[in-house]
Design a protein around this motif. Sequence first.
Motif, short mmCIF file in Angstrom:
data_model
loop_
_atom_site.label_atom_id
_atom_site.label_comp_id
_atom_site.label_asym_id
_atom_site.label_seq_id
_atom_site.Cartn_x
_atom_site.Cartn_y
_atom_site.Cartn_z
N UNK A 312 0.86 -1.19 0.00
CA UNK A 312 0.00 0.00 0.00
C UNK A 312 0.90 1.23 0.00
N UNK A 313 0.42 2.28 -0.64
CA UNK A 313 1.21 3.51 -0.69
C UNK A 313 0.35 4.63 -0.11
N UNK A 314 0.92 5.35 0.85
CA UNK A 314 0.15 6.42 1.49
C UNK A 314 0.49 7.77 0.87
N UNK A 315 -0.52 8.40 0.30
CA UNK A 315 -0.32 9.70 -0.33
C UNK A 315 -0.45 10.81 0.70
N UNK A 316 0.55 11.70 0.75
CA UNK A 316 0.42 12.94 1.53
C UNK A 316 1.05 14.04 0.68
N UNK A 317 0.67 15.26 0.94
CA UNK A 317 1.29 16.36 0.20
C UNK A 317 2.74 16.53 0.63
N UNK A 318 3.03 16.13 1.86
CA UNK A 318 4.41 16.18 2.31
C UNK A 318 5.27 15.22 1.47
N UNK A 319 4.71 14.04 1.22
CA UNK A 319 5.41 13.06 0.38
C UNK A 319 5.61 13.60 -1.03
N UNK A 320 4.60 14.32 -1.53
CA UNK A 320 4.72 14.91 -2.87
C UNK A 320 5.80 15.99 -2.90
N UNK A 321 5.88 16.76 -1.81
CA UNK A 321 6.94 17.77 -1.75
C UNK A 321 8.31 17.10 -1.86
N UNK A 322 8.44 15.98 -1.13
CA UNK A 322 9.70 15.23 -1.16
C UNK A 322 9.99 14.73 -2.56
N UNK A 323 8.97 14.22 -3.24
CA UNK A 323 9.14 13.67 -4.59
C UNK A 323 9.56 14.78 -5.54
N UNK A 324 8.89 15.90 -5.42
CA UNK A 324 9.17 17.03 -6.32
C UNK A 324 10.62 17.51 -6.17
N UNK A 325 11.05 17.68 -4.92
CA UNK A 325 12.41 18.14 -4.66
C UNK A 325 13.43 17.12 -5.17
N UNK A 326 13.17 15.84 -4.89
CA UNK A 326 14.13 14.81 -5.30
C UNK A 326 14.24 14.73 -6.83
N UNK A 327 13.12 14.89 -7.50
CA UNK A 327 13.15 14.80 -8.96
C UNK A 327 13.95 15.96 -9.57
N UNK A 328 13.79 17.14 -9.01
CA UNK A 328 14.56 18.29 -9.50
C UNK A 328 16.06 18.02 -9.30
N UNK A 329 16.42 17.53 -8.11
CA UNK A 329 17.84 17.23 -7.83
C UNK A 329 18.38 16.19 -8.79
N UNK A 330 17.55 15.19 -9.03
CA UNK A 330 17.94 14.09 -9.91
C UNK A 330 18.23 14.63 -11.31
N UNK A 331 17.34 15.47 -11.81
CA UNK A 331 17.50 16.00 -13.17
C UNK A 331 18.74 16.89 -13.27
N UNK A 332 18.98 17.67 -12.23
CA UNK A 332 20.16 18.53 -12.24
C UNK A 332 21.42 17.67 -12.34
N UNK A 333 21.43 16.60 -11.55
CA UNK A 333 22.61 15.72 -11.55
C UNK A 333 22.77 15.05 -12.92
N UNK A 334 21.66 14.65 -13.52
CA UNK A 334 21.73 13.99 -14.83
C UNK A 334 22.30 14.95 -15.86
N UNK A 335 21.86 16.22 -15.81
CA UNK A 335 22.36 17.22 -16.76
C UNK A 335 23.88 17.40 -16.61
N UNK A 336 24.37 17.31 -15.38
CA UNK A 336 25.82 17.44 -15.17
C UNK A 336 26.58 16.26 -15.78
N UNK A 337 25.99 15.08 -15.67
CA UNK A 337 26.65 13.90 -16.26
C UNK A 337 26.70 13.99 -17.78
N UNK A 338 25.68 14.61 -18.34
CA UNK A 338 25.57 14.67 -19.80
C UNK A 338 26.86 15.24 -20.42
N UNK A 339 27.38 16.26 -19.80
CA UNK A 339 28.59 16.89 -20.35
C UNK A 339 29.86 16.47 -19.61
N UNK A 340 29.73 15.43 -18.78
CA UNK A 340 30.88 14.98 -17.99
C UNK A 340 31.96 14.35 -18.87
#
Length: 466
Positions: A312-340
């Motif tokens: 079961x997965x429990x939805x909360x807006x706090x969890x969504x905030x965490x997901x949103x922040x993590x996804x942004x960080x992830x994409x930033x890191x991926x962009x850095x690897x692109x030109x690594x």
Amino acid sequence: MLKIYNTLTRRKEEFVPIDGEGVRMYSCGPTVYSYAHIGNFRTYVFTDLLRRVLKYDGFKINGIMNITDVGHLLSDGDTGEDKMQKSAREQNKSPYEIAEFYTKAFLTDIEKLNIDMPERLVKATDHIADMIEYVKELEKKGYAYEISDGIYFDIAKFSGYGKLSGVNLDEQIAGSRVEVNSEKHGPYDFALWKKAEKEHIMQWDSPWGMGYPGWHIECSAMSIKYLGRHFDIHTGGVDHVPIHHENEIAQNEAMTGEKSVNYWIHSEFLLVDNGKMSKSLKNNYTVSDLEQRGYTALDYRFFCLNAHYRKKLNFTFEGMDGAKTALVRLKKAVAEHKNGTEKIDSEVLTEYKREFEKAINDDLNIPLALGVLFKLIKEKKSAEIYRVILDTDRIFGLKLDEEIQEDAATEAPPVPTEITALAEERKAAKAAKDYAKADEVRKRIEEKGYRVADTKEGYSILKVEN
Ligand code: AMP
Ligand code: ZN
């Protein structure tokens, strides 16, 4: 080699398709009487992940999803009004207009969630003749009987009933106090075809007079039509196990005399604030509700990927905030690897790939596969790592190589003290069990453009975007 949990056998099994490389798969789709909510979409994200893993493993999929636009009554049994008819009445439209509108809305959300759709979408109302033929066949074989309001399946005639859910109907009947429809041979016999009252808008001519199909026969008739009598995979949410899918098995096997589906695969429910989603609690959020609160559909997709599909997965807006922040960080890191430009040992890359493939093939352990992704982004900045990351995104579907939208990257503005004070007032009212006051304060917060959501730690406050 993919191992997957089969509800029918209650264990993880190696996946071996009937015809070598081709996989025939049926997924129960939406009843299009309203917007699909994020709970429904958790199930479709799961179907998508399964499809992506099968494709990654080199299988070719012939997938079917139905659109239920008639026959799904308010209860999953045979009681209550047809959901389509009710929605049409409430919105003063025809059921066909309702179906068209919500099917479009469904497909828009599917695209936003980057869900890989089955090869063919099939509408129940386009297959009424197939359903009638199916019911005639069941009647001929002695599994169906007619009573005043419809044609019913005689469960007592089918010895395998209950094999999917493990339900024991004798015990259930003995322990229940439900009022039994006096004409039915058994209380759990279900409708194959319902005779229509005059005011029922969707009705078709049949050997039993004007009427409309039962919900379960729709999936049986359409799956067999497009995938054959014996196919590989059938998916849906866990709520379908005890009634809908049990009934599909009964219909199919009574009709063909053989096993119909090899792997029944079900995903667990999404809860909201640890409870059931419901209209009355106003917590049956849609994708656009999330967007209005500043989240993207892919933030929600990422949120779903963090839990195994059988938990079961429990939805909360706090969890969504965490997901949103993590996804942004992830994409930033991926962009850095692109030109690594750093060099990585090819054995290291192979090991990451091996670890990733092991996770996805172990009953779709996506949270574990995400762990591999997080290790990858911490590696030296390298275009080789970037390529491996993109390969993992064939499964995650997070569009990791897309540019970060500016608004997604900016931090949320601080919450005004006036709102925090109200949230504290609400918390105190709840602690004193003064729920009327707590509700009243919640409304005041909402009037000021904020939303308060309960969390384990207390509450979180979010600005509602207009
Ligand atoms: P329906 O449109 O009601 O037939 O549901 C569509 C799909 O969503 C089915 O596969 C259900 O099992 C699934 N579903 C319904 N509610 C939830 C939920 N809260 N969490 C996950 N899946 C759900
Ligand atoms: Zn179905």
